[in-house]
Design a protein around this motif. Structure first.
Motif, PDB file in Angstrom:
ATOM      1  N   VAL A 167       0.897  -1.270  -0.012  1.00  0.00           N
ATOM      2  CA  VAL A 167       0.022   0.068   0.091  1.00  0.00           C
ATOM      3  C   VAL A 167       0.997   1.370   0.013  1.00  0.00           C
ATOM      4  CG1 VAL A 167      -1.914   1.244   1.352  1.00  0.00           C
ATOM      5  CG2 VAL A 167      -1.689  -1.132   1.293  1.00  0.00           C
ATOM      6  N   TYR A 168       0.501   2.247  -0.600  1.00  0.00           N
ATOM      7  CA  TYR A 168       0.952   3.621  -0.857  1.00  0.00           C
ATOM      8  C   TYR A 168       0.919   4.382   0.665  1.00  0.00           C
ATOM      9  CZ  TYR A 168       2.332   8.237  -2.188  1.00  0.00           C
ATOM     10  OH  TYR A 168       2.838   9.525  -2.144  1.00  0.00           O
TER      11      TYR A 168
ATOM     12  N   CYS B  20      -7.283  -6.341   7.586  1.00  0.00           N
ATOM     13  CA  CYS B  20      -8.066  -6.998   8.523  1.00  0.00           C
ATOM     14  C   CYS B  20      -9.561  -6.446   8.486  1.00  0.00           C
ATOM     15  CB  CYS B  20      -7.544  -6.305  10.134  1.00  0.00           C
ATOM     16  SG  CYS B  20      -5.863  -7.056  10.384  1.00  0.00           S
ATOM     17  N   ALA B  21      -9.739  -5.430   7.911  1.00  0.00           N
ATOM     18  CA  ALA B  21     -11.219  -4.995   7.628  1.00  0.00           C
ATOM     19  C   ALA B  21     -11.347  -4.253   6.257  1.00  0.00           C
ATOM     20  CB  ALA B  21     -11.711  -4.084   8.782  1.00  0.00           C
ATOM     21  N   LEU B  22     -12.682  -4.588   5.761  1.00  0.00           N
ATOM     22  CA  LEU B  22     -12.928  -4.120   4.235  1.00  0.00           C
ATOM     23  C   LEU B  22     -13.981  -2.960   4.399  1.00  0.00           C
ATOM     24  CD1 LEU B  22     -13.227  -7.734   2.469  1.00  0.00           C
ATOM     25  CD2 LEU B  22     -11.393  -5.913   2.301  1.00  0.00           C
TER      26      LEU B  22
ATOM     27  N   ASN C 119     -14.640   3.347   0.703  1.00  0.00           N
ATOM     28  CA  ASN C 119     -13.114   3.532   0.114  1.00  0.00           C
ATOM     29  C   ASN C 119     -12.057   3.243   1.273  1.00  0.00           C
ATOM     30  OD1 ASN C 119     -13.349   5.811   1.532  1.00  0.00           O
ATOM     31  ND2 ASN C 119     -12.324   6.989  -0.244  1.00  0.00           N
ATOM     32  N   GLU C 120     -12.230   2.640   2.267  1.00  0.00           N
ATOM     33  CA  GLU C 120     -11.272   2.278   3.110  1.00  0.00           C
ATOM     34  C   GLU C 120     -11.103   0.875   3.531  1.00  0.00           C
ATOM     35  OE1 GLU C 120     -11.667   6.438   6.164  1.00  0.00           O
ATOM     36  OE2 GLU C 120     -12.921   4.773   6.625  1.00  0.00           O
TER      37      GLU C 120
ATOM     38  N   LYS D 210      -6.742   4.252   2.096  1.00  0.00           N
ATOM     39  CA  LYS D 210      -7.678   4.260   1.027  1.00  0.00           C
ATOM     40  C   LYS D 210      -7.663   3.138   0.238  1.00  0.00           C
ATOM     41  CE  LYS D 210      -9.293   8.370   2.158  1.00  0.00           C
ATOM     42  NZ  LYS D 210     -10.467   8.426   3.034  1.00  0.00           N
ATOM     43  N   THR D 211      -8.633   2.785  -0.398  1.00  0.00           N
ATOM     44  CA  THR D 211      -8.603   1.454  -1.445  1.00  0.00           C
ATOM     45  C   THR D 211      -7.952   1.822  -2.631  1.00  0.00           C
ATOM     46  OG1 THR D 211     -10.849   2.024  -2.141  1.00  0.00           O
ATOM     47  CG2 THR D 211     -10.653   0.469  -0.534  1.00  0.00           C
TER      48      THR D 211
END
Length: 191
Positions: A75-76, A92-94, A136-137, A158-159
């Protein structure tokens, strides 16, 4: 033999040269295709121990449109984490999930999550108040929970910042052929 004649004989088309050029083009095509879809990376730091070690080589699939719980992502980090451009953490969470950490235990959608892959239990003073992930997280944490800077410290990621999913983890340990084959099958499913 003159210089011009030598060059002509080296580059004239015959069956052997045609076959060599054909193989060379295929090799270049495969390498180019691989470099578009996959990236070799190395782990930097100790936040994912015992799953990943510092400087361990990985293969990352670059075109990630969906991911699941427990996937390991690159991830950036943006401006969230000083000195880091990219980080490697576990999902861990969507989006839409409710998360909470209390008494050093992780809860997703009000269910305590068993995490056998973590290096050691989180310290009891780790607390994240209940939070519902936006569309979007994603919530990311390192497996070495007491030594990891992640969503607990910097908030959800952020996704759009997801750069890739780890699909191959190299190992210098002795592994059974079955484990090696499972790793290669994970890579091959992207073709």
């Amino acid at each position: 033999m003159k210089k011009d004649e030598y060059i002509y004989t080296v580059f004239q088309e015959d069956d052997d040269n045609a076959e060599r050029f054909k193989i060379m083009y295929y090799v270049i095509f495969i390498i180019t295709l691989f470099s578009i879809f996959f990236s070799p990376v190395a782990v930097k730091g100790y936040s994912m121990e015992d799953t990943l070690r510092n400087r361990q080589p990985l293969i990352v699939y670059n075109f990630v449109f969906s991911y699941n719980y427990n996937d390991i992502l690159v991830v950036y980090a943006g401006n969230n984490i000083p000195g880091e451009k990219y980080i490697i953490k576990r999902v861990c969470a969507l989006p839409g999930d409710k998360i909470e950490i209390k008494n050093g235990k992780f809860y997703r959608n009000d269910i305590r999550i068993s995490e056998p892959y973590i290096k050691e239990p989180m310290s009891k003073n780790q607390v994240v108040p209940p939070y519902i992930m936006k569309n979007n997280e994603i919530f990311l944490m390192g497996d070495n929970r007491n030594q990891s800077g992640d969503s607990r410290d910097f908030g959800p990621f952020k996704t759009d910042d997801v750069k890739g999913r780890v699909i191959f983890i190299s190992s210098d340990k002795e592994e059974s052929w079955e484990n090696v084959w499972l790793q290669y099958k994970r890579v091959l499913k992207y073709f």
